[in-house]
Design a protein around this motif. Structure first.
Motif, PDB file in Angstrom:
ATOM      1  N   ASN A 205       0.846  -1.191   0.000  1.00 20.87           N
ATOM      2  CA  ASN A 205       0.000   0.000   0.000  1.00 20.87           C
ATOM      3  C   ASN A 205       0.882   1.242   0.000  1.00 20.87           C
ATOM      4  N   ALA A 206       0.230   2.391  -0.235  1.00 23.80           N
ATOM      5  CA  ALA A 206       0.835   3.714  -0.058  1.00 23.80           C
ATOM      6  C   ALA A 206       2.172   3.859  -0.780  1.00 23.80           C
ATOM      7  N   LEU A 207       2.172   3.627  -2.088  1.00 24.41           N
ATOM      8  CA  LEU A 207       3.377   3.856  -2.882  1.00 24.41           C
ATOM      9  C   LEU A 207       3.616   5.359  -2.996  1.00 24.41           C
ATOM     10  N   SER A 208       4.806   5.793  -2.609  1.00 27.81           N
ATOM     11  CA  SER A 208       5.129   7.221  -2.611  1.00 27.81           C
ATOM     12  C   SER A 208       6.440   7.442  -3.347  1.00 27.81           C
ATOM     13  N   VAL A 224       7.198   2.165  -0.174  1.00 24.82           N
ATOM     14  CA  VAL A 224       5.921   1.453  -0.203  1.00 24.82           C
ATOM     15  C   VAL A 224       5.690   0.850   1.174  1.00 24.82           C
ATOM     16  N   GLU A 225       4.442   0.800   1.573  1.00 35.76           N
ATOM     17  CA  GLU A 225       4.081   0.180   2.847  1.00 35.76           C
ATOM     18  C   GLU A 225       3.829  -1.304   2.621  1.00 35.76           C
ATOM     19  N   VAL A 226       4.527  -2.144   3.382  1.00 34.86           N
ATOM     20  CA  VAL A 226       4.382  -3.595   3.282  1.00 34.86           C
ATOM     21  C   VAL A 226       3.775  -4.096   4.582  1.00 34.86           C
ATOM     22  N   ARG A 320       0.655   0.842  -8.044  1.00 36.74           N
ATOM     23  CA  ARG A 320       1.094   1.389  -9.338  1.00 36.74           C
ATOM     24  C   ARG A 320       1.009   2.912  -9.328  1.00 36.74           C
ATOM     25  N   GLN A 321       1.978   3.524  -9.987  1.00 37.82           N
ATOM     26  CA  GLN A 321       1.933   4.947 -10.261  1.00 37.82           C
ATOM     27  C   GLN A 321       2.583   5.199 -11.601  1.00 37.82           C
TER      28      GLN A 321
END
Length: 325
Positions: A205-208, A224-226, A320-321
């Protein structure tokens, strides 16, 4: 247990020995050699499949060996001198596992030993679990037993692609990459590059991104949050891929650009930073020149190749971004 290059050990532990040393007191372990490795059984009578009817669990060990694949002077069990013209298991092994599946009353655990991809598409639907052990070496039997009995949480991810059939690969009459490796294979594989399961579940989650537009000759960082959502501690391999939004001829479908192995306790969540070095962002064009990418790309971060097949097999959903070069 051993492949083409190895040292000699006086402590080689087979899968059978490893499992025998792991079962609890009071458990009954029954071993049968149900299939000759290279060809049909000479004796048409075989009681081994019937034993599956009485077992709480069946562990079927199949595969190939260095006698069947490798350099030509070593592969003494292969008529093609070490070059494999087929990637299937010997039919005798396939038929035996099918018999076990028909007779089992408990789970069927398929353990596969091989030094290269093997087509087990016929056996995949029959097995309740598949453990790919390659050529595991001296302590391979103990390692296999540790995984099967849950003393070790498996965390391996495939370093190559397993095609469903050798017909999915183009003829090897030149060195063109079209249709080969995870980068250029357009047909759905049996098991994709980077795939691997665990006894726990991971999510991303929360790819930055540090910046939406990579700067030429500078490293590109992101986080990224794992999360390990299960009740078992485990490791996963975070994998970051770049895929062109509009793909040109001879351009890779996806390219692995960074990866990192992380260990998370049960229910643990962590923010992990990854870096793509500038040199790894360059591409080789049709003239053989190293050039900086142009255009729009999708950055996908997860624990497998970003593909429909990975999702079908239960891999974690990718974050994805889009980035612009």
């Amino acid at each position: 247990m051993i492949g083409n290059y190895y040292g000699i050990s006086d402590s080689l532990v087979s899968v059978l020995e490893g499992i025998a040393g792991k079962v609890s007191l009071g458990s009954s372990l029954n071993y049968r050699s149900g299939a000759l490795p290279f060809h049909d059984n000479i004796n048409p009578l075989n009681w081994a499949p019937q034993v599956a009817k009485t077992a709480d669990a069946v562990i079927a060990v199949v595969g190939v060996s260095a006698d069947m694949e490798g350099e030509e002077v070593d592969a003494i069990a292969l008529a093609d001198r070490g070059d494999r013209v087929a990637i299937t298991l010997p039919q005798n092994q396939v038929d035996y596992v099918k018999q076990l599946a028909e007779n089992k009353k408990g789970p069927l655990i398929l353990v596969v030993a091989a030094g290269s991809p093997v087509d087990i598409s016929e056996l995949d639907p029959l097995a309740d679990a598949i453990l790919w052990i390659w050529y595991p070496g001296e302590q391979g039997g103990n390692a296999v037993a540790d995984v099967i009995f849950g003393d070790t949480n498996p965390s391996g991810h495939l370093p190559l692609t397993f095609v469903k059939t050798i017909d999915d690969l183009p003829p090897f009459d030149d060195y063109a990459m079209s249709g080969r490796t995870y980068k250029f294979l357009e047909k759905a594989p049996l098991y994709p590059f980077g795939f691997g399961h665990s006894y726990t579940e991971f999510s991303f989650n929360a790819l930055s991104l540090s910046q939406n537009k990579p700067i030429q000759d500078r490293a590109f960082t992101f986080s990224v949050e794992v999360e390990n959502s299960g009740d078992t501690a485990g490791e996963t391999v975070i994998q970051a891929y770049l895929s062109p939004v509009s793909r040109e001829d001879n351009q890779a479908i996806s390219s692995l650009k960074a990866f990192k192995r992380v260990h998370l306790g049960a229910k643990e969540k962590r923010n992990v930073e990854l870096t793509i070095q500038a040199k790894d962002l360059y591409q080789i064009n049709n003239e053989g020149q190293s050039v900086w990418p142009q255009g729009r790309y999708s950055l996908a971060v997860g624990d497998s190749l970003p593909s429909e097949r990975s999702t079908e097999l239960g891999a974690a959903a990718h974050q994805r971004q889009e980035i612009q070069f």
